[in-house]
Design a protein around this motif. Structure first.
Motif, PDB file in Angstrom:
ATOM      1  N   UNK A 115       0.833  -1.206   0.000  1.00 52.59           N
ATOM      2  CA  UNK A 115       0.000   0.000   0.000  1.00 52.59           C
ATOM      3  C   UNK A 115       0.864   1.251   0.000  1.00 52.59           C
ATOM      4  N   UNK A 116       0.576   2.170  -0.914  1.00 56.69           N
ATOM      5  CA  UNK A 116       1.327   3.422  -0.956  1.00 56.69           C
ATOM      6  C   UNK A 116       1.075   4.240   0.308  1.00 56.69           C
ATOM      7  N   UNK A 117       2.038   5.072   0.679  1.00 59.17           N
ATOM      8  CA  UNK A 117       1.954   5.815   1.936  1.00 59.17           C
ATOM      9  C   UNK A 117       1.057   7.042   1.782  1.00 59.17           C
ATOM     10  N   UNK A 118      -0.216   6.763   1.644  1.00 56.01           N
ATOM     11  CA  UNK A 118      -1.195   7.829   1.398  1.00 56.01           C
ATOM     12  C   UNK A 118      -1.242   8.837   2.541  1.00 56.01           C
ATOM     13  N   UNK A 119      -0.968   8.386   3.770  1.00 53.58           N
ATOM     14  CA  UNK A 119      -1.062   9.291   4.925  1.00 53.58           C
ATOM     15  C   UNK A 119       0.103  10.274   4.993  1.00 53.58           C
ATOM     16  N   UNK A 120       1.067  10.168   4.069  1.00 59.96           N
ATOM     17  CA  UNK A 120       2.174  11.127   4.002  1.00 59.96           C
ATOM     18  C   UNK A 120       2.068  12.063   2.798  1.00 59.96           C
ATOM     19  N   UNK A 121       1.015  11.908   1.989  1.00 58.67           N
ATOM     20  CA  UNK A 121       0.816  12.808   0.852  1.00 58.67           C
ATOM     21  C   UNK A 121       0.597  14.228   1.372  1.00 58.67           C
ATOM     22  N   UNK A 122       1.275  15.186   0.777  1.00 58.88           N
ATOM     23  CA  UNK A 122       1.111  16.584   1.185  1.00 58.88           C
ATOM     24  C   UNK A 122       0.489  17.397   0.060  1.00 58.88           C
ATOM     25  N   UNK A 128      -3.529  15.484   4.276  1.00 60.64           N
ATOM     26  CA  UNK A 128      -4.976  15.412   4.504  1.00 60.64           C
ATOM     27  C   UNK A 128      -5.512  14.047   4.914  1.00 60.64           C
ATOM     28  N   UNK A 129      -4.918  12.964   4.455  1.00 61.26           N
ATOM     29  CA  UNK A 129      -5.551  11.646   4.573  1.00 61.26           C
ATOM     30  C   UNK A 129      -5.158  10.946   5.871  1.00 61.26           C
ATOM     31  N   UNK A 183     -10.547  13.846   7.990  1.00 62.79           N
ATOM     32  CA  UNK A 183      -9.410  14.227   7.165  1.00 62.79           C
ATOM     33  C   UNK A 183      -9.174  15.730   7.280  1.00 62.79           C
ATOM     34  N   UNK A 184      -7.936  16.136   7.104  1.00 62.45           N
ATOM     35  CA  UNK A 184      -7.604  17.556   7.128  1.00 62.45           C
ATOM     36  C   UNK A 184      -7.826  18.131   5.734  1.00 62.45           C
TER      37      UNK A 184
END
Length: 355
Positions: A115-122, A128-129, A183-184
């Motif tokens: 799984x890609x590190x979606x929680x580090x997307x800026x 946001x995630x 989510x932010x």
């Protein structure tokens, strides 16, 4: 191997208890072995034994725990609560059992690694995630699908919808997320907006840690009681009937039965609403491409490519590191020196190309 498998075929049941190998799995591996032994006639016989067994059938209709939600039939067998035969998965030939907080239950790292590190997307300085169950919990992104693998799909193929390969996220408020966390919102965004993942350019050495890369959802599974947990505990479909159809098509191709191979491949493609092919489309490369479309993240791809004599060629063509680092000798791995030294009464040669 053949002797053991033919012995097992006599005694292994069609529908074993959960976690045990089925007769269909044994027959599948016999078929694959006959392909390796260059005996396509016998390979077809054993593939047909699996395909024609009552109780084994492709999943062509929605079923189970998420059948009332938007989705595609292809994905239902991978949802937690749907994987086993007793849960409705008629395609399953062998399912590995995992169980949370149970002695001997164990778990798997498949989801976390892929799984890609979606929680580090800026976006605009905002990440946001949030980690949620539906998104699969905490990812590590140790491995990624290649751009080549994703470009193999045509528009409209169910296997490339967002239900199967995650290509986007929806921003959700706390009432929509499990756990209940909002989510932010980056500047200019609202709940319900889509964040798209991008695969327009290949991953390279310089971009191997990209966070916004699509990923397979076949093993997506978060644990609400510990959303940051590394392991997943949904049972894993390890071998299924679609793979047997693909073996049969390969054996038919070996027999120059392009019409038969076309018909077999179209059974797989029809399930996913992919465009039917003609006999003229059937090549070993097309079969390998179809195996990728159907079995990505499931098959042991290196061994499939070695069996078909395509590993070196296709790895050089489609793996961004392949052309630089692999060579003919890498079809075999080096034998450990300790193994060579342990053979005191005879010579044990090293594999070619290694000192």
């Amino acid at each position: 191997m053949k002797e053991d498998l033919l012995f097992a075929e006599k005694y292994v049941p069609v529908s074993p208890v959960a976690g045990r190998i089925s007769k269909g799995a044994v027959q599948h591996y016999i078929s694959e072995l006959y392909i390796l032994l260059n005996n396509p006639d016998e390979a077809i016989i054993f593939a047909d034994k699996v395909i024609n067994t009552r109780g084994y059938s492709l999943i062509n209709q929605r079923y189970g725990v998420k059948s009332g939600e938007p989705g595609v039939a292809f994905m239902d067998m991978f949802h937690d609560g749907n994987s086993n035969r007793e849960q409705g998965n008629t395609e399953a030939l062998w399912v590995w059992q995992w169980e949370f907080a149970t002695i001997g239950g164990e778990g798997s790292n498949m989801r976390r690694w892929h799984t890609s590190r979606y929680n580090d997307i800026k976006i605009g300085g905002v990440t946001p995630l949030e980690l949620t169950v539906e998104r699969g919990g905490r990812p590590r992104a140790r491995m990624s699908l290649t751009k080549f693998a994703m470009d193999l799909y045509e528009a409209g193929d169910d296997r490339f919808t967002n239900y199967v390969i995650r290509k986007q996220f929806t921003l959700k408020d706390a009432s929509q997320n499990v756990p209940a966390v909002a989510d932010k919102l980056p500047a200019g965004y609202n709940y319900g907006d889509i964040i798209h993942l991008d695969w327009s350019n290949p991953i390279t050495n310089a971009t191997r840690n990209r966070l916004d890369w699509p990923f397979s959802r076949k093993y997506e599974s978060g644990n609400e009681s510990d959303i940051t947990a590394g392991y997943q505990y949904n049972d894993q479909v390890y071998l299924r009937l679609a793979d047997t159809y693909l073996l049969k098509a390969e054996a038919q191709f070996m027999n120059d039965d392009f019409e038969g191979a076309k018909n077999t491949l179209n059974i797989i493609r029809e399930r996913s609403n992919a465009t039917p092919i003609t006999a003229a489309d059937v090549t070993i490369d097309f079969i390998l491409d179809e195996r990728s479309r159907e079995l990505v993240l499931e098959e042991h791809r290196r061994y499939t490519l070695l069996r078909t004599g395509k590993w070196l060629e296709r790895t050089k063509l489609h793996n961004f590191n392949g052309g630089e680092n692999i060579q003919e000798r890498d079809k075999l791995l080096p034998i450990p020196q300790s193994v060579i030294d342990a053979n005191l009464t005879g010579e044990f040669p090293q594999n070619p190309g290694y000192n």
